[in-house]
Design a protein around this motif. Sequence first.
Motif, PDB file in Angstrom:
ATOM      1  N   ALA A 145       0.829  -1.205   0.000  1.00 48.23           N
ATOM      2  CA  ALA A 145       0.000   0.000   0.000  1.00 48.23           C
ATOM      3  C   ALA A 145       0.864   1.256   0.000  1.00 48.23           C
ATOM      4  CB  ALA A 145      -0.927  -0.009   1.218  1.00 48.23           C
ATOM      5  N   ALA A 146       2.015   1.184   0.660  1.00 50.61           N
ATOM      6  CA  ALA A 146       2.934   2.326   0.685  1.00 50.61           C
ATOM      7  C   ALA A 146       3.472   2.624  -0.709  1.00 50.61           C
ATOM      8  CB  ALA A 146       4.084   2.065   1.655  1.00 50.61           C
ATOM      9  N   VAL A 147       3.640   1.590  -1.524  1.00 51.28           N
ATOM     10  CA  VAL A 147       4.089   1.792  -2.906  1.00 51.28           C
ATOM     11  C   VAL A 147       3.086   2.674  -3.645  1.00 51.28           C
ATOM     12  CG1 VAL A 147       4.491   0.652  -5.121  1.00 51.28           C
ATOM     13  CG2 VAL A 147       5.379  -0.360  -3.006  1.00 51.28           C
ATOM     14  N   MET A 148       1.794   2.336  -3.508  1.00 50.77           N
ATOM     15  CA  MET A 148       0.773   3.117  -4.194  1.00 50.77           C
ATOM     16  C   MET A 148       0.616   4.501  -3.585  1.00 50.77           C
ATOM     17  SD  MET A 148       0.074   1.257  -6.644  1.00 50.77           S
ATOM     18  CE  MET A 148      -1.075   2.465  -7.302  1.00 50.77           C
ATOM     19  N   ALA A 149       0.809   4.622  -2.270  1.00 54.07           N
ATOM     20  CA  ALA A 149       0.737   5.937  -1.624  1.00 54.07           C
ATOM     21  C   ALA A 149       1.872   6.835  -2.114  1.00 54.07           C
ATOM     22  CB  ALA A 149       0.801   5.776  -0.110  1.00 54.07           C
ATOM     23  N   ALA A 150       3.066   6.267  -2.283  1.00 55.25           N
ATOM     24  CA  ALA A 150       4.191   7.038  -2.806  1.00 55.25           C
ATOM     25  C   ALA A 150       3.914   7.463  -4.247  1.00 55.25           C
ATOM     26  CB  ALA A 150       5.478   6.217  -2.730  1.00 55.25           C
ATOM     27  N   HIS A 151       3.310   6.564  -5.009  1.00 55.65           N
ATOM     28  CA  HIS A 151       2.957   6.876  -6.394  1.00 55.65           C
ATOM     29  C   HIS A 151       1.921   7.999  -6.430  1.00 55.65           C
ATOM     30  CE1 HIS A 151       2.195   6.346 -10.626  1.00 55.65           C
ATOM     31  NE2 HIS A 151       0.961   5.937 -10.433  1.00 55.65           N
ATOM     32  N   ALA A 152       0.906   7.925  -5.584  1.00 54.65           N
ATOM     33  CA  ALA A 152      -0.142   8.945  -5.554  1.00 54.65           C
ATOM     34  C   ALA A 152       0.410  10.306  -5.142  1.00 54.65           C
ATOM     35  CB  ALA A 152      -1.252   8.514  -4.594  1.00 54.65           C
ATOM     36  N   ALA A 153       1.448  10.302  -4.295  1.00 51.56           N
ATOM     37  CA  ALA A 153       2.055  11.550  -3.839  1.00 51.56           C
ATOM     38  C   ALA A 153       3.068  12.102  -4.827  1.00 51.56           C
ATOM     39  CB  ALA A 153       2.719  11.332  -2.480  1.00 51.56           C
ATOM     40  N   GLY A 154       3.272  11.405  -5.942  1.00 55.04           N
ATOM     41  CA  GLY A 154       4.226  11.850  -6.937  1.00 55.04           C
ATOM     42  C   GLY A 154       5.666  11.542  -6.583  1.00 55.04           C
ATOM     43  N   MET A 155       5.880  10.671  -5.596  1.00 52.15           N
ATOM     44  CA  MET A 155       7.228  10.375  -5.127  1.00 52.15           C
ATOM     45  C   MET A 155       7.828   9.132  -5.761  1.00 52.15           C
ATOM     46  SD  MET A 155       8.240  12.744  -3.161  1.00 52.15           S
ATOM     47  CE  MET A 155       9.661  11.968  -2.402  1.00 52.15           C
ATOM     48  N   TRP A 156       7.018   8.318  -6.408  1.00 50.41           N
ATOM     49  CA  TRP A 156       7.529   7.050  -6.932  1.00 50.41           C
ATOM     50  C   TRP A 156       8.738   7.218  -7.861  1.00 50.41           C
ATOM     51  CZ3 TRP A 156       7.715   2.117  -5.930  1.00 50.41           C
ATOM     52  CH2 TRP A 156       8.174   1.243  -6.915  1.00 50.41           C
ATOM     53  N   PRO A 157       8.708   8.162  -8.825  1.00 46.71           N
ATOM     54  CA  PRO A 157       9.880   8.303  -9.711  1.00 46.71           C
ATOM     55  C   PRO A 157      11.152   8.714  -8.978  1.00 46.71           C
ATOM     56  CG  PRO A 157       7.961   9.388 -10.662  1.00 46.71           C
ATOM     57  CD  PRO A 157       7.617   9.062  -9.229  1.00 46.71           C
ATOM     58  N   ARG A 158      11.018   9.226  -7.766  1.00 44.78           N
ATOM     59  CA  ARG A 158      12.190   9.647  -6.992  1.00 44.78           C
ATOM     60  C   ARG A 158      12.772   8.518  -6.144  1.00 44.78           C
ATOM     61  NH1 ARG A 158      13.373  14.941  -7.080  1.00 44.78           N
ATOM     62  NH2 ARG A 158      11.820  16.392  -7.925  1.00 44.78           N
TER      63      ARG A 158
END
Length: 218
Positions: A145-158
Motif C-alpha cells: 500500500a505504501a508503494v501506491m501511496a508514494a505513487h499517488a504523492a508523486g514520489m515514486w519516480p524519486r
Amino acid sequence: MNDPAALVCDFVNTYDVESGTDAVPSPAALAAWLAGRGLAAPSDTATGDDLALAVALRETLREALRRNHGARTTDALDGPGGPGGPHGSGGPDGPVGDGTAAGGRPGPPSRVFAGLPLRVALTAGGPALEPVSEGVPAGLARIAAAVMAAHAAGMWPRLKVCTESTCQWAFVDSSKNRSRSWCSMRVCGNRTKTRAYRARRQAETGSRHLRAGFPDTV
C-alpha cells in the motif's frame, strides 16, 4: 512510519548488498521488523512462506527502483519491472510458488502482489488501501500500500537504488531534476568514477602497446 516513500526504501534496505547482511534473515526477525514499524502487532508470528513472500517483494521493489533511473520513470509502476506490469527478470523459467523465479530471481510483480491483497477503505483521512489479511501478511500488504501511496504523492519516480553495483542502497532522489544516480556522491559516486578512470587508462595503455608493436611503415 508515516512516510510511504521512506518505508519502501527502508524495506528494500533490509538487505545490504555491499555487506551481504540481511536484517530479516528469519521469520522471527521479519515479524520483529514489521512490529517495530507499527506494521504488525508484537504478538504476530511469521512463517517460512511469509519470509519467502517478503524477500520476493523486497527484490521486486529493488528491481523497480533500479528502473527509475532514466527516461521511463513515469512508466515504472505499470511497465516492465513495476509493481503493476510484467517483470523483465522473470525470464522464460517462469515464477515458482513463493513469488520468485527459478534461480532465485524475483518473479513477476503480479504474482508477488497477488499474495498481498488490499481493499479500498473510506477512512477519516480519506480513501486508503488496507490489508485484507491479518498478522504478518497484513504488514507486508501495508508495504504494498505504501508503494501506491508514494505513487499517488508523486514520489515514486524519486525512489531509486544506487547505480553502484556493489551498493544498490535505496534512497529518495531529492534533486531538482531527478538526476541523482548514487546514494552518496562522496562514496559511491567517487568509487564509480575511479573505476571508469582506471578502465580508460588501461584501455589507453593497451592501445599504446599495440601501436608500439606494429610501427607505421611507408
